[in-house]
Design an enzyme around this catalytic site. Structure first.
Site, mmCIF file in Angstrom:
data_model
loop_
_atom_site.group_PDB
_atom_site.id
_atom_site.type_symbol
_atom_site.label_atom_id
_atom_site.label_comp_id
_atom_site.label_asym_id
_atom_site.label_seq_id
_atom_site.Cartn_x
_atom_site.Cartn_y
_atom_site.Cartn_z
ATOM 1 N N CYS A 30 0.817 -1.229 0.000
ATOM 2 C CA CYS A 30 0.000 0.000 0.000
ATOM 3 C C CYS A 30 0.845 1.272 0.000
ATOM 4 O O CYS A 30 0.394 2.322 -0.441
ATOM 5 C CB CYS A 30 -0.933 0.009 1.209
ATOM 6 N N HIS A 65 -3.976 6.999 1.192
ATOM 7 C CA HIS A 65 -4.148 5.668 0.588
ATOM 8 C C HIS A 65 -5.544 5.179 0.952
ATOM 9 O O HIS A 65 -5.968 5.289 2.105
ATOM 10 C CB HIS A 65 -3.083 4.712 1.125
ATOM 11 N N ASN A 94 -9.948 -0.944 -2.217
ATOM 12 C CA ASN A 94 -8.539 -0.680 -1.904
ATOM 13 C C ASN A 94 -7.689 -1.281 -3.031
ATOM 14 O O ASN A 94 -7.647 -2.493 -3.181
ATOM 15 C CB ASN A 94 -8.219 -1.324 -0.543
#
Ligand code: UT7
Length: 336
Positions: free
Chosen positions: A115, A263, A293
């Site tokens: 991430c 993020h 995500n």
């Protein structure tokens, strides 16, 4: 010493939309559970008959970013590719991008920071451009999660969250020292490496020949594992810390932020950070509702959408912040 700036942005997501309702047909879950816990309404998955890969999506995003930077693909001096879902175990997608863009034999570096991969990539690009070594560095974040998820009820705690997509940025030389990437801040805490991980097909414990011989359909080590609540608790702390670190380094405070691009891990995490820094809805960009995500792709997709929607203007203070598997986390402070 030069400065560096983001000169062009692009993103690409597969056409195939997968709603929460779609997921509830293949596993025990519900639209209300997913929306309440994560904010996600739908995500994109590469269709079964579609040829898109992590590399091909990255190339599509890169072409848009290169065009918007006003340069030719041959002006790219270096490629940085961040992903946790490469087409091949090796080589990484960086060299495949060099091939698919049909450019000269420039260096290609693969980043494995999940991430935080895009922020790590921007940090690498920033150093190369500031040192004068390169003029235009292409940074890509791209993921095909869907082919690697456990789409049964067993995997629902993870599988409902992740989506496919790609984003790219061209980081270029800037001569105006008051503009561009002011600083980047990177961290890791390997003590928690296994709390969000895919253990196989690493060479850590098993021989490939044994894996092939076992051929065990119940082997969960190929699927992502996440200790959700533990990751959540760490995320909210580290996001806040690394944003503050970036602001303080530049003699700035939360009130100076024009646009925070977190993020897209979980809408609840973004909302926690927004509240902590006293930011309004206009100062934080979220698109997890539409894409889930997308790990290394989430920041460049969000940054591109925010820019396309006119939410980032010249002179704005833009903050990128990420946290994820490793654990790794980081921020970038940018004067647009
Ligand atoms: O991008 C990298 C960083 N990642 C993150 O920051 C993610 C951080 N973690 C999270 O966002 C949250 O922990 C999740 C959204 C992943 C999970 O939310 P949670 O509130 O922590 O749920 P939980 O894992 O504690 O599970 C609560 C219950 C469990 O049932 P019981 O044991 O209470 O009966 C789960 O089995 O919800 C169940 N559950 C589900 N139910 C319906 C787990 N996944 C699902 C699902 N649908 N998809």
């Amino acid at each position: 010493m030069y400065n560096s700036k983001i000169a062009g942005l692009g993103y690409y997501v597969p056409e195939n939309v997968v709603t929460n309702e779609d997921l509830s047909k293949v596993m025990e879950t519900s639209d209300s559970w997913i929306q309440e816990r994560t904010g996600i309404k739908e995500r994109r998955h590469v269709a079964k008959n579609e040829g898109d890969t992590t590399t091909s999506m990255g190339v599509k995003a890169a072409k848009i970013a290169i065009e918007r930077a006003g340069i030719d693909a041959n002006d790219i001096d270096f490629i940085v590719f961040a992903t946790l879902s490469p087409d091949y175990y090796f080589p990484g997608p960086g060299v495949l991008v060099q091939r698919d863009l049909g450019i000269g034999t420039v260096g290609a570096l693969d980043v494995r920071n999940q991430c935080s991969g895009f922020v790590y990539g921007v940090s690498v690009a920033d150093q190369y451009v500031k040192s004068g070594m390169y003029q235009n560095v292409l940074v890509i974040g791209s993921e095909v999660h869907s082919r690697g998820l456990d789409m049964s009820t067993r995997g629902r705690g993870v599988s409902v969250i992740f989506g496919d997509g790609a984003g790219a940025a061209v980081v270029s030389r800037e001569t105006d020292s008051s503009k561009g990437i002011l600083s980047t801040h990177l961290h890791s805490e390997g003590q928690h490496a296994e709390e969000l991980s895919v253990i196989a097909p690493g060479m850590g414990k098993r021989w490939v020949t044994d894996i092939l011989a076992d051929n065990d359909p119940n082997d969960e080590s190929y699927f992502p594992y996440m200790n959700g609540q533990f990751v959540f608790k760490n995320a909210v702390v580290r996001f806040s810390e690394v944003i503050m670190e970036g602001l303080q380094t530049n003699g700035l405070g939360p009130t100076d932020i024009d646009m925070l691009i977190p993020h897209q891990a979980n809408l609840r995490i973004s909302q926690f950070v927004q509240k902590k820094f006293g930011l309004s809805d206009d100062q934080v960009f979220n698109n997890i509702m539409s894409y889930g995500n997308t790990t290394a792709a989430s920041i460049p997709i969000a940054l591109t959408e925010a820019w396309e929607q006119g939410k980032i203007k010249e002179g704005d203070l833009v903050v990128l912040a990420a946290f994820g598997s490793g654990f790794t986390w980081g921020s970038a402070i940018i004067r647009w």
